[in-house]
Design a protein around this motif. Structure first.
Motif, PDB file in Angstrom:
ATOM      1  N   ASN A 247       0.817  -1.220   0.000  1.00  0.00           N
ATOM      2  CA  ASN A 247       0.000   0.000   0.000  1.00  0.00           C
ATOM      3  C   ASN A 247       0.854   1.275   0.000  1.00  0.00           C
ATOM      4  OD1 ASN A 247      -2.339  -1.687   0.307  1.00  0.00           O
ATOM      5  ND2 ASN A 247      -1.924  -1.767   2.499  1.00  0.00           N
ATOM      6  N   SER A 248       1.872   1.309  -0.858  1.00  0.00           N
ATOM      7  CA  SER A 248       2.798   2.444  -0.836  1.00  0.00           C
ATOM      8  C   SER A 248       2.861   3.229  -2.145  1.00  0.00           C
ATOM      9  CB  SER A 248       4.212   1.955  -0.496  1.00  0.00           C
ATOM     10  OG  SER A 248       4.670   1.020  -1.460  1.00  0.00           O
ATOM     11  N   LEU A 249       2.354   2.706  -3.261  1.00  0.00           N
ATOM     12  CA  LEU A 249       2.463   3.374  -4.557  1.00  0.00           C
ATOM     13  C   LEU A 249       1.101   3.864  -5.031  1.00  0.00           C
ATOM     14  CD1 LEU A 249       4.942   1.017  -6.461  1.00  0.00           C
ATOM     15  CD2 LEU A 249       5.454   2.990  -5.026  1.00  0.00           C
ATOM     16  N   ASP A 250       1.118   4.956  -5.783  1.00  0.00           N
ATOM     17  CA  ASP A 250      -0.116   5.543  -6.297  1.00  0.00           C
ATOM     18  C   ASP A 250      -0.426   5.124  -7.732  1.00  0.00           C
ATOM     19  OD1 ASP A 250      -0.779   7.629  -4.080  1.00  0.00           O
ATOM     20  OD2 ASP A 250       1.345   7.935  -4.519  1.00  0.00           O
TER      21      ASP A 250
ATOM     22  N   SER B 181       6.678 -11.209 -18.570  1.00  0.00           N
ATOM     23  CA  SER B 181       6.909 -11.643 -17.191  1.00  0.00           C
ATOM     24  C   SER B 181       7.075 -13.154 -17.124  1.00  0.00           C
ATOM     25  CB  SER B 181       5.742 -11.199 -16.306  1.00  0.00           C
ATOM     26  OG  SER B 181       5.880 -11.725 -15.001  1.00  0.00           O
ATOM     27  N   ARG B 182       7.901 -13.607 -16.190  1.00  0.00           N
ATOM     28  CA  ARG B 182       8.047 -15.051 -15.958  1.00  0.00           C
ATOM     29  C   ARG B 182       6.748 -15.642 -15.439  1.00  0.00           C
ATOM     30  NH1 ARG B 182      12.655 -12.670 -13.790  1.00  0.00           N
ATOM     31  NH2 ARG B 182      14.594 -13.110 -14.911  1.00  0.00           N
ATOM     32  N   ASP B 183       6.035 -14.883 -14.607  1.00  0.00           N
ATOM     33  CA  ASP B 183       4.775 -15.331 -14.029  1.00  0.00           C
ATOM     34  C   ASP B 183       3.824 -14.142 -13.996  1.00  0.00           C
ATOM     35  OD1 ASP B 183       2.649 -16.293 -12.569  1.00  0.00           O
ATOM     36  OD2 ASP B 183       3.868 -17.264 -11.035  1.00  0.00           O
ATOM     37  N   PRO B 184       3.014 -13.949 -15.046  1.00  0.00           N
ATOM     38  CA  PRO B 184       2.142 -12.763 -15.094  1.00  0.00           C
ATOM     39  C   PRO B 184       1.154 -12.705 -13.940  1.00  0.00           C
ATOM     40  CG  PRO B 184       1.594 -14.324 -16.838  1.00  0.00           C
ATOM     41  CD  PRO B 184       2.885 -14.779 -16.251  1.00  0.00           C
ATOM     42  N   HIS B 185       0.661 -13.848 -13.455  1.00  0.00           N
ATOM     43  CA  HIS B 185      -0.265 -13.835 -12.319  1.00  0.00           C
ATOM     44  C   HIS B 185       0.411 -13.262 -11.078  1.00  0.00           C
ATOM     45  CE1 HIS B 185      -2.100 -16.922 -14.946  1.00  0.00           C
ATOM     46  NE2 HIS B 185      -3.235 -16.489 -14.441  1.00  0.00           N
ATOM     47  N   GLN B 186       1.638 -13.716 -10.810  1.00  0.00           N
ATOM     48  CA  GLN B 186       2.351 -13.234  -9.632  1.00  0.00           C
ATOM     49  C   GLN B 186       2.718 -11.763  -9.778  1.00  0.00           C
ATOM     50  OE1 GLN B 186       2.749 -14.498  -6.744  1.00  0.00           O
ATOM     51  NE2 GLN B 186       4.043 -12.863  -5.936  1.00  0.00           N
ATOM     52  N   THR B 187       3.039 -11.338 -10.983  1.00  0.00           N
ATOM     53  CA  THR B 187       3.326  -9.915 -11.202  1.00  0.00           C
ATOM     54  C   THR B 187       2.116  -9.061 -10.866  1.00  0.00           C
ATOM     55  OG1 THR B 187       4.968 -10.397 -12.922  1.00  0.00           O
ATOM     56  CG2 THR B 187       3.986  -8.199 -12.921  1.00  0.00           C
ATOM     57  N   LEU B 188       0.935  -9.483 -11.306  1.00  0.00           N
ATOM     58  CA  LEU B 188      -0.284  -8.739 -10.982  1.00  0.00           C
ATOM     59  C   LEU B 188      -0.574  -8.768  -9.490  1.00  0.00           C
ATOM     60  CD1 LEU B 188      -3.039  -9.323 -13.703  1.00  0.00           C
ATOM     61  CD2 LEU B 188      -1.938  -7.192 -13.023  1.00  0.00           C
ATOM     62  N   ARG B 189      -0.297  -9.884  -8.838  1.00  0.00           N
ATOM     63  CA  ARG B 189      -0.506  -9.940  -7.383  1.00  0.00           C
ATOM     64  C   ARG B 189       0.425  -8.974  -6.663  1.00  0.00           C
ATOM     65  NH1 ARG B 189      -1.644 -15.586  -8.395  1.00  0.00           N
ATOM     66  NH2 ARG B 189       0.564 -16.112  -8.310  1.00  0.00           N
ATOM     67  N   GLU B 190       1.660  -8.860  -7.146  1.00  0.00           N
ATOM     68  CA  GLU B 190       2.594  -7.906  -6.551  1.00  0.00           C
ATOM     69  C   GLU B 190       2.134  -6.472  -6.786  1.00  0.00           C
ATOM     70  OE1 GLU B 190       6.060  -7.983  -4.780  1.00  0.00           O
ATOM     71  OE2 GLU B 190       4.431  -9.264  -4.077  1.00  0.00           O
ATOM     72  N   VAL B 191       1.616  -6.206  -7.966  1.00  0.00           N
ATOM     73  CA  VAL B 191       1.084  -4.872  -8.261  1.00  0.00           C
ATOM     74  C   VAL B 191      -0.050  -4.540  -7.301  1.00  0.00           C
ATOM     75  CG1 VAL B 191      -0.193  -3.527  -9.978  1.00  0.00           C
ATOM     76  CG2 VAL B 191       1.813  -4.852 -10.665  1.00  0.00           C
ATOM     77  N   GLU B 192      -0.948  -5.488  -7.082  1.00  0.00           N
ATOM     78  CA  GLU B 192      -2.058  -5.260  -6.150  1.00  0.00           C
ATOM     79  C   GLU B 192      -1.541  -5.028  -4.722  1.00  0.00           C
ATOM     80  OE1 GLU B 192      -4.962  -6.025  -3.149  1.00  0.00           O
ATOM     81  OE2 GLU B 192      -3.264  -7.346  -3.571  1.00  0.00           O
ATOM     82  N   ARG B 193      -0.496  -5.736  -4.349  1.00  0.00           N
ATOM     83  CA  ARG B 193       0.034  -5.602  -2.985  1.00  0.00           C
ATOM     84  C   ARG B 193       0.626  -4.220  -2.725  1.00  0.00           C
ATOM     85  NH1 ARG B 193       4.828  -5.657  -0.509  1.00  0.00           N
ATOM     86  NH2 ARG B 193       5.967  -6.070  -2.447  1.00  0.00           N
ATOM     87  N   VAL B 194       1.415  -3.706  -3.659  1.00  0.00           N
ATOM     88  CA  VAL B 194       2.140  -2.457  -3.405  1.00  0.00           C
ATOM     89  C   VAL B 194       1.300  -1.226  -3.705  1.00  0.00           C
ATOM     90  CG1 VAL B 194       4.353  -3.585  -3.826  1.00  0.00           C
ATOM     91  CG2 VAL B 194       3.189  -2.410  -5.699  1.00  0.00           C
ATOM     92  N   LEU B 195       0.206  -1.378  -4.444  1.00  0.00           N
ATOM     93  CA  LEU B 195      -0.659  -0.229  -4.707  1.00  0.00           C
ATOM     94  C   LEU B 195      -1.473   0.115  -3.467  1.00  0.00           C
ATOM     95  CD1 LEU B 195      -2.262  -0.562  -8.269  1.00  0.00           C
ATOM     96  CD2 LEU B 195      -0.832   1.298  -7.423  1.00  0.00           C
ATOM     97  N   ARG B 196      -1.607   1.408  -3.201  1.00  0.00           N
ATOM     98  CA  ARG B 196      -2.469   1.838  -2.111  1.00  0.00           C
ATOM     99  C   ARG B 196      -3.931   1.723  -2.545  1.00  0.00           C
ATOM    100  NH1 ARG B 196      -4.993   6.430  -3.154  1.00  0.00           N
ATOM    101  NH2 ARG B 196      -4.166   7.876  -4.699  1.00  0.00           N
ATOM    102  N   PRO B 197      -4.875   1.697  -1.610  1.00  0.00           N
ATOM    103  CA  PRO B 197      -6.282   1.710  -1.995  1.00  0.00           C
ATOM    104  C   PRO B 197      -6.606   2.915  -2.881  1.00  0.00           C
ATOM    105  CG  PRO B 197      -6.066   1.152   0.318  1.00  0.00           C
ATOM    106  CD  PRO B 197      -4.693   1.533  -0.149  1.00  0.00           C
TER     107      PRO B 197
END
Length: 259
Positions: free
Chosen positions: A90-93, A104-120
């Motif tokens: 929850n740190s990026l806008d 990406s090596r794993d597009p699903h995991q990349t999207l999960r990481e994007v969801e994790r670091v994005l703020r609400p």
């Protein structure tokens, strides 16, 4: 073909007439999309040939790469794995993914990481090749009929991710798609002169077969539905408040009678 070789091949292909044609279309759409997005921290994952954040005004902007590639002067470049981003939750806008999922090596995991670091309420912008297009059809036919060494019309990137498939992935991760657009309707031609001759089809394609463009652009917002519980709690407190008033009034009447 290794993943690093695919990245180099894509960078070289973007310098060809069809590559520059797609790059110009994507650059215009990205500039228009991010110019009015505000916040503090923005990140672009891969493809430095496309300056996805150049029109954005956030004070902290980074370009992340997980392989050797071109660097842009004046841009902070991070070396990291896209499936393990070095940012707090929850740190990026804003996060830009210009063809990052395809590479990406794993597009699903990349999207999960994007969801994790994005703020609400943070946003993600994704560009991708459209398999349901003339360009995607020519690429698939080339893979079926040609050998591994036969050159394809487009670079040998990873699997092309269809638009509706991507929407399903985003929905499962709690994203809400705000905007989507397809573009580049000219036939898959290698000559710049012939691409220019077919420029008239752009207007017709966007009107009559809008989902058949060679590339797509998607903007989605991270939604955290659990945050609505705060509003429910406030309403519960308001509903419980009037129950104390009758008790106070009764006690006052009893005291007056005693006197």
């Amino acid at each position: 073909m290794t993943r690093d070789a695919a990245i180099v091949e894509l960078a070289d292909w973007l310098q060809t007439p069809p590559g520059r044609y797609l790059l110009d279309w994507e650059q215009q759409r990205l500039d228009a999309a991010v110019v009015d997005l505000f916040g503090f921290h923005a990140l672009q994952l891969g493809l430095p040939e496309l300056e996805a954040l150049r029109a954005n005004r956030m004070p902290h902007r980074w370009l992340a790469q997980d392989a050797l590639g071109q660097q842009i002067a004046g841009t902070t470049v991070l070396r990291c794995d896209f499936d393990a981003l070095p940012f707090e939750s929850n740190s990026l806008d804003l996060i830009m993914l210009p063809h990052a999922l395809e590479l990406s090596r794993d597009p699903h995991q990349t999207l999960r990481e994007v969801e994790r670091v994005l703020r609400p309420e943070g946003r993600v912008v994704i560009n991708g090749f459209n398999p349901a297009s003339l360009w995607g059809l020519r690429q698939n036919l080339g893979r079926l009929t040609g050998g591994p060494r036969r050159p394809l019309f487009m670079p040998r990137t990873g699997e092309f991710i269809g638009y509706w498939r991507l929407r399903d992935w985003l929905r499962l991760l709690g994203f809400e798609v705000e905007a989507a657009q397809f573009g580049a309707y000219r036939p898959p031609l290698k000559s710049e002169r012939w691409l220019e001759r077919w420029s008239w089809i752009e207007r017709i394609g966007s009107r009559w077969w809008p989902v058949l463009g060679a590339v797509y652009f998607v903007m989605a917002t991270k939604k955290v539905h659990g945050m609505r519980l705060v509003g429910l709690a406030k309403r519960s407190k308001r509903a419980a408040a009037p129950q104390t008033a009758p008790a106070v009034a009764t006690q006052h009447r009893q005291t007056t009678t005693h006197r």
